[in-house]
Each structure stands twice: as C-alpha cells, then as structure tokens.
Design a protein around this motif. Sequence first.
Motif, short mmCIF file in Angstrom:
data_model
loop_
_atom_site.label_atom_id
_atom_site.label_comp_id
_atom_site.label_asym_id
_atom_site.label_seq_id
_atom_site.Cartn_x
_atom_site.Cartn_y
_atom_site.Cartn_z
N GLY A 32 0.80 -1.21 0.00
CA GLY A 32 0.00 0.00 0.00
C GLY A 32 0.83 1.25 0.00
O GLY A 32 0.44 2.24 -0.58
N SER A 33 1.97 1.26 0.67
CA SER A 33 2.79 2.46 0.68
C SER A 33 4.24 2.06 0.84
O SER A 33 4.57 0.98 1.30
N GLY A 41 2.34 5.99 8.07
CA GLY A 41 1.24 5.75 7.14
C GLY A 41 0.09 6.69 7.33
O GLY A 41 -1.05 6.37 7.09
N PHE A 317 3.48 5.21 -4.24
CA PHE A 317 2.58 4.24 -3.62
C PHE A 317 2.10 3.24 -4.65
O PHE A 317 2.20 3.48 -5.85
N THR A 322 -3.88 -0.30 2.96
CA THR A 322 -3.01 0.62 3.68
C THR A 322 -2.99 0.25 5.16
O THR A 322 -3.71 -0.66 5.60
N ASP A 338 -6.88 6.44 -2.88
CA ASP A 338 -7.00 5.86 -1.55
C ASP A 338 -8.46 5.97 -1.12
O ASP A 338 -8.95 7.06 -0.82
#
Length: 360
Positions: A32-33, A41, A317, A322, A338
């Motif tokens: 997710g990142s 995050g 990303f 996430t 997102d």
Amino acid sequence: MAGQSLGQTTRTMRAVAAMTVAATAVLLSACGSTSDSGSDGGGGDNGQESADGPVGVVLPLLTSPFWQAYNEYVPQMADSEGVDAMDTINSDNDSAQQITDINNLLNQNVAGLVVAPLDSAAIAAALDQAERRGVPVVAVDVAPESGQVEMIVRANNVAYGEMACDYLGEQVGEGKVVQIMGDLSSVNGRERSEAFRACAAEKYPDLEVLEIPADWESDKAAAQLDTLLNANPDIQGIYMQAGGVYLAPTLQTLRSKDMLHPAGEEGHITIVSNDGIPQELEAIRSGEIDATVSQPADSYAQYGMYYIRAAMAGETFEPGPTDHGSTIVELPNGLLEDQLPAPLVTRENVDDPELWGNSR
C-alpha cells in the motif's frame, strides 16, 4: 538532454525519481505504501519537520457544512503532518475560478497543491500546468478524468449510491423514490447517480426512481423537489447525494407541505443522505431523516496532507491495503485512489463517538 524544454526535463527527472523509489518499494515489499520514509502511514506525530515549501489548498465551496468542517480540519492536519499549508482558497463552486486559483498559487511558487476539484474534466488544464511546473498535486473528494495527481483521497462513491439504494429498497419496498443528484460534471455526482439507478433497477424493480439534477445547489434542490412533490404526493423515499447542501432545503420543503413526519409515524418519508455532518446526525436522532453515509471530512484533510508531504519527499505508492484501514486502487485512467472508509449511519450507531460529525 539536448532539445528538451524545461517542462520536459522536469517531467523526466520526476519520472526517473519515481521509478527509483518504486523499485526500492518493491524490494522492501511494501504493502500500500513505501516504507522508507519513517512515516506511520498517515497521522504523523506533532512536531514533525515541515516538508519543504508552502502548500496551496483549494476548496470547491464553503456554503456546505461538510466543506466548512474540512476547511477547519486543514490547518490542524497540516500541523500534525508537518506541512506548511497556506490559507485555504475557496473557488465558490466555479470551476473556471478554480483553475484561476490554482494558476495563481503556481505563480506564488508553491511546492505542492491539495485540490478538491469541482469539474472532473475541466481540472485537467490546471493539473497540466502544475505538472509543467514540477509541482505535485493531491486531489481530494473528486477524481480527475485526466491529468497527473500523486494520489486521490476519496471514498467509494459507487458504494454511496448502492448503500442509499439498499437502504431505501429495504425500508420502502415499493413505490416512488427520488434521488436529488449532484453536479453530473463531477465524477461524484455521476457515480452516485448511476450506482443508485442501477441498483434499484437490478435489486428493487418495484421502486420507481425519480430524479432531480440539482448541481450541488440548494435553491435548485428546493425548487425542483417542490415541483416534484406537487406532481407526486405519494413519494415514499428520498436520497440526498449531499446532505451538507440538500438537507435544509429538503426538510423545509417537506415541512411547508406538511409532509415532514418523524420516523415511525404515518406518512413518514424515508430519507437517506450523504456527508455525515452534525446536522444530519441530529436529524437522524429526531427522526426527520433515517440514515446518512458519513463522508470522512477529517480523514480527507489528514490524508490530503499526508500524501502531499509524501509526494514532495519523492515517495510513491502502489495499489493494495493501507495501514489506516483503507485500500489504494488503480483507476482506469492509471491514477491511484486511496478509498477511505465511509460508514452508513442510522439510529443504531448515530451516537458513535468515532463519527467525525459527533466531534464538531
């Protein structure tokens, strides 16, 4: 490279940097990142060092309690994420003015932009200008149809329409329902409208859907609802696509016709909304409306700041879950979004302290 313009050179440098960071992210198996920034995050600690340079923040309008709340959250979340946010700019529901506002900020040499687009197509001109200047942009609430943004911070608007449809379908069963639509030049208005319409046709064929194209304008909503009720006094349900704009005129129109009856009483019209503003929550408690989808004004501000800070630091990303309870998805146009949680609120959970509308 010989023959390249300054804009081309900037884009090339950004692309190389992005590919480098993305490769690093793959090696680190980030989900997710990227994980090389030391960030948590989102929701960074107070006292973080500010990202380099000022960030312009552009609002679509300030006549809605939802956007008023977002506007109030912006400086708080900018501080927590270490972002030097300038005073917000209100485009006053004018897409041409919004493009001018963005160009004015670019001429002030901002280092980043957080923008809530009014028109999903028209915003591309401003996004292209930002890309030529090498200024990263994060879009909030509305997804652009084209143009470069580092991230779109948004909830699933298709789910908004489907949740409203399911609620009315289960509560009303059969009869006439009306959806008071948003501006169809916005992907939000289109997705909510199409999802509600398709859901009703597929799952609740005994519902007759009537529609009001109100363009996020309270006066249009009131006038057209008045006309519709005159012709269809047997309406059983209403879906308001933006409670921040449509709640007050809808309730006032119903009240003026002696059609506003609390839940549980004969003649009650079932009403479901979007936004989650305090006024909607109070209307649920009093029985004037039945449900709303809580669109996260606080998280929009928080993650708008989080992602612009990350973009200014060169982070990238990837699609996937996430660490803040959402999912990053890749849209058909290649942009990343997102999709933040947006729960349905009814009498059963209206007093939940986790709802942002209960903290105002």
